[in-house]
Motif scaffolding. Sequence first.
Motif, PDB file in Angstrom:
ATOM      1  N   ILE A  21      52.698  40.722 121.206  1.00 45.71           N
ATOM      2  CA  ILE A  21      51.460  41.504 121.302  1.00 45.71           C
ATOM      3  C   ILE A  21      50.892  41.330 122.702  1.00 45.71           C
ATOM      4  CG2 ILE A  21      49.076  41.744 120.503  1.00 45.71           C
ATOM      5  CD1 ILE A  21      49.985  40.652 117.789  1.00 45.71           C
ATOM      6  N   THR A  22      50.513  42.431 123.336  1.00 43.65           N
ATOM      7  CA  THR A  22      49.742  42.346 124.571  1.00 43.65           C
ATOM      8  C   THR A  22      48.351  42.905 124.293  1.00 43.65           C
ATOM      9  OG1 THR A  22      50.564  44.502 125.360  1.00 43.65           O
ATOM     10  CG2 THR A  22      51.742  42.522 126.092  1.00 43.65           C
ATOM     11  N   LEU A  23      47.345  42.212 124.805  1.00 39.54           N
ATOM     12  CA  LEU A  23      45.954  42.648 124.616  1.00 39.54           C
ATOM     13  C   LEU A  23      45.209  42.539 125.933  1.00 39.54           C
ATOM     14  CD1 LEU A  23      43.474  43.482 122.960  1.00 39.54           C
ATOM     15  CD2 LEU A  23      43.145  41.060 122.386  1.00 39.54           C
ATOM     16  N   CYS A  24      44.752  43.668 126.413  1.00 32.43           N
ATOM     17  CA  CYS A  24      43.838  43.701 127.557  1.00 32.43           C
ATOM     18  C   CYS A  24      42.595  44.432 127.091  1.00 32.43           C
ATOM     19  CB  CYS A  24      44.482  44.417 128.747  1.00 32.43           C
ATOM     20  SG  CYS A  24      43.426  44.429 130.212  1.00 32.43           S
ATOM     21  N   ALA A  25      41.470  43.731 127.021  1.00 31.89           N
ATOM     22  CA  ALA A  25      40.243  44.314 126.479  1.00 31.89           C
ATOM     23  C   ALA A  25      39.030  43.678 127.131  1.00 31.89           C
ATOM     24  CB  ALA A  25      40.193  44.118 124.961  1.00 31.89           C
ATOM     25  N   GLY A  26      37.931  44.406 127.133  1.00 33.06           N
ATOM     26  CA  GLY A  26      36.683  43.899 127.677  1.00 33.06           C
ATOM     27  C   GLY A  26      36.282  44.535 128.986  1.00 33.06           C
ATOM     28  N   GLY A  27      37.224  45.184 129.675  1.00 32.53           N
ATOM     29  CA  GLY A  27      36.901  45.787 130.958  1.00 32.53           C
ATOM     30  C   GLY A  27      35.827  46.840 130.856  1.00 32.53           C
ATOM     31  N   LYS A  74      37.938  52.796 125.179  1.00 31.72           N
ATOM     32  CA  LYS A  74      37.539  51.930 124.082  1.00 31.72           C
ATOM     33  C   LYS A  74      36.901  50.636 124.591  1.00 31.72           C
ATOM     34  CE  LYS A  74      38.969  54.653 120.840  1.00 31.72           C
ATOM     35  NZ  LYS A  74      37.977  55.384 119.990  1.00 31.72           N
ATOM     36  N   VAL A  75      35.811  50.248 123.928  1.00 30.87           N
ATOM     37  CA  VAL A  75      35.160  48.978 124.220  1.00 30.87           C
ATOM     38  C   VAL A  75      35.623  47.951 123.188  1.00 30.87           C
ATOM     39  CG1 VAL A  75      33.168  49.989 125.382  1.00 30.87           C
ATOM     40  CG2 VAL A  75      33.124  49.720 122.903  1.00 30.87           C
ATOM     41  N   MET A  76      35.171  46.717 123.367  1.00 25.12           N
ATOM     42  CA  MET A  76      35.720  45.618 122.588  1.00 25.12           C
ATOM     43  C   MET A  76      35.601  45.823 121.079  1.00 25.12           C
ATOM     44  SD  MET A  76      37.206  42.631 123.038  1.00 25.12           S
ATOM     45  CE  MET A  76      36.658  41.888 124.578  1.00 25.12           C
ATOM     46  N   HIS A  77      34.423  46.193 120.600  1.00 22.47           N
ATOM     47  CA  HIS A  77      34.256  46.288 119.150  1.00 22.47           C
ATOM     48  C   HIS A  77      35.119  47.398 118.563  1.00 22.47           C
ATOM     49  CE1 HIS A  77      31.788  49.967 118.562  1.00 22.47           C
ATOM     50  NE2 HIS A  77      31.334  49.723 119.770  1.00 22.47           N
ATOM     51  N   GLN A  78      35.387  48.452 119.338  1.00 23.81           N
ATOM     52  CA  GLN A  78      36.251  49.520 118.848  1.00 23.81           C
ATOM     53  C   GLN A  78      37.704  49.051 118.763  1.00 23.81           C
ATOM     54  OE1 GLN A  78      35.037  52.314 121.932  1.00 23.81           O
ATOM     55  NE2 GLN A  78      34.122  53.643 120.374  1.00 23.81           N
ATOM     56  N   ILE A  79      38.140  48.285 119.747  1.00 22.02           N
ATOM     57  CA  ILE A  79      39.494  47.749 119.716  1.00 22.02           C
ATOM     58  C   ILE A  79      39.667  46.810 118.525  1.00 22.02           C
ATOM     59  CG2 ILE A  79      41.116  46.244 120.960  1.00 22.02           C
ATOM     60  CD1 ILE A  79      39.959  47.462 123.568  1.00 22.02           C
ATOM     61  N   LEU A  87      63.603  43.537 118.467  1.00 21.27           N
ATOM     62  CA  LEU A  87      62.333  43.003 118.971  1.00 21.27           C
ATOM     63  C   LEU A  87      61.236  44.018 118.693  1.00 21.27           C
ATOM     64  CD1 LEU A  87      60.608  41.031 120.743  1.00 21.27           C
ATOM     65  CD2 LEU A  87      61.308  42.418 122.704  1.00 21.27           C
ATOM     66  N   SER A  88      60.130  43.563 118.116  1.00 22.72           N
ATOM     67  CA  SER A  88      58.992  44.449 117.879  1.00 22.72           C
ATOM     68  C   SER A  88      57.843  44.063 118.803  1.00 22.72           C
ATOM     69  CB  SER A  88      58.548  44.381 116.414  1.00 22.72           C
ATOM     70  OG  SER A  88      58.262  43.041 116.031  1.00 22.72           O
ATOM     71  N   TYR A  89      57.215  45.070 119.383  1.00 19.90           N
ATOM     72  CA  TYR A  89      56.176  44.872 120.406  1.00 19.90           C
ATOM     73  C   TYR A  89      55.032  45.847 120.151  1.00 19.90           C
ATOM     74  CZ  TYR A  89      54.027  45.543 125.075  1.00 19.90           C
ATOM     75  OH  TYR A  89      53.146  45.711 126.117  1.00 19.90           O
ATOM     76  N   VAL A  90      53.798  45.312 120.110  1.00 26.55           N
ATOM     77  CA  VAL A  90      52.596  46.132 119.945  1.00 26.55           C
ATOM     78  C   VAL A  90      51.657  45.884 121.122  1.00 26.55           C
ATOM     79  CG1 VAL A  90      50.566  46.585 118.524  1.00 26.55           C
ATOM     80  CG2 VAL A  90      52.761  46.137 117.427  1.00 26.55           C
ATOM     81  N   ALA A  91      51.238  46.977 121.770  1.00 22.98           N
ATOM     82  CA  ALA A  91      50.306  46.906 122.899  1.00 22.98           C
ATOM     83  C   ALA A  91      48.938  47.402 122.447  1.00 22.98           C
ATOM     84  CB  ALA A  91      50.828  47.754 124.061  1.00 22.98           C
ATOM     85  N   LEU A  92      47.896  46.642 122.801  1.00 24.25           N
ATOM     86  CA  LEU A  92      46.525  46.939 122.388  1.00 24.25           C
ATOM     87  C   LEU A  92      45.623  47.036 123.613  1.00 24.25           C
ATOM     88  CD1 LEU A  92      46.254  44.209 119.581  1.00 24.25           C
ATOM     89  CD2 LEU A  92      47.002  46.583 119.302  1.00 24.25           C
ATOM     90  N   GLY A  93      44.583  47.873 123.520  1.00 21.62           N
ATOM     91  CA  GLY A  93      43.625  47.915 124.612  1.00 21.62           C
ATOM     92  C   GLY A  93      43.025  49.288 124.846  1.00 21.62           C
ATOM     93  N   THR A 125      33.600  37.504 121.571  1.00 19.15           N
ATOM     94  CA  THR A 125      34.167  38.523 120.700  1.00 19.15           C
ATOM     95  C   THR A 125      35.674  38.610 120.894  1.00 19.15           C
ATOM     96  OG1 THR A 125      32.088  39.763 120.901  1.00 19.15           O
ATOM     97  CG2 THR A 125      33.977  40.925 119.976  1.00 19.15           C
ATOM     98  N   PHE A 126      36.109  38.523 122.145  1.00 23.67           N
ATOM     99  CA  PHE A 126      37.543  38.544 122.453  1.00 23.67           C
ATOM    100  C   PHE A 126      38.250  37.376 121.774  1.00 23.67           C
ATOM    101  CE2 PHE A 126      41.301  37.597 124.940  1.00 23.67           C
ATOM    102  CZ  PHE A 126      41.808  38.851 125.286  1.00 23.67           C
TER     103      PHE A 126
END
Length: 273
Positions: A92-98, A71-76, A15-21, A114-115
């Motif tokens: 993939i997990t993505l938590c962004a925008g906070g 990191k802000v949204m555009h950087q992510i 299983l391959s898993y990538v976390a972003l944020g 943007t998200f």
Amino acid sequence: MSGFGTKDLTSGDILSYVALGDSFTEGMSDPYPDSGSVPNGRYRGWADRVAEHLADHVDEVRYANLAVRGKVMHQIIDEQIPRAVELSPDLITLCAGGNDIIRPGTDPDTVAATFAGAIEELSRTGARIVIFTGFDTNWQPVMRHMRGKVATYNMHLRAIADRYGCDVVDVWSMRVLDDARAWNWDRLHLSPEGHRRLALRVCEVLGVRAGGEWNEPWPPAEPRDWRTARQEDLHWAREFLVPWIHRRLTGRSSGDNVSAKRPSLEPLRARRD
């Protein structure tokens, strides 16, 4: 609506898993259990914990965590999304925008648009995608005024999840996080116990068995007098709020010169505490 959210994560050998944020996913304030250390400046966090739980069900988990504090949204989108597409993982997990939402003058509608573009790009990988709502700030007096802004953003996130077939971890409804013990002293990052509980909640959403209950009631809290509470508020303002404001005014970020802790898909060396 796609069917990516139905992918069984425990049906194969690898299983391959990538976390972003940002810092939320990097794992800030959750040091490794060995003597409370942060080896090489790396934190553990809920995403590492989820990967460890996944490792209980498949022969090998290959895990990358591209999240970087501040990191802000555009950087992510610029720095992490292309790499995630290149890696083409199963999950993939993505938590962004906070970090965008808490800045004065930002529009949650614009951030959400943007998200949505990021999710559209990620959906081309065929991965199962998990996104996260913002948490309810009502319990924090200093951040309570942002509650409506966060709620607006959350409604957009749910619509985006419906459009692209994403799983949603509804952090807003996790009332167990209304307790100060779920958070680090900076009141913005989860404590180790908060990370542990969130990892269990993510596993529940994914349908992956994991030991423990994320919503187990907290034990009774020790009473605090008014003077102690005010001293803690002053300490927080001096040690966290003032430096945070200074960084915003000078255009600096806590993530400057910080690189991703797991930039490539590597076999996970499972650990438990």
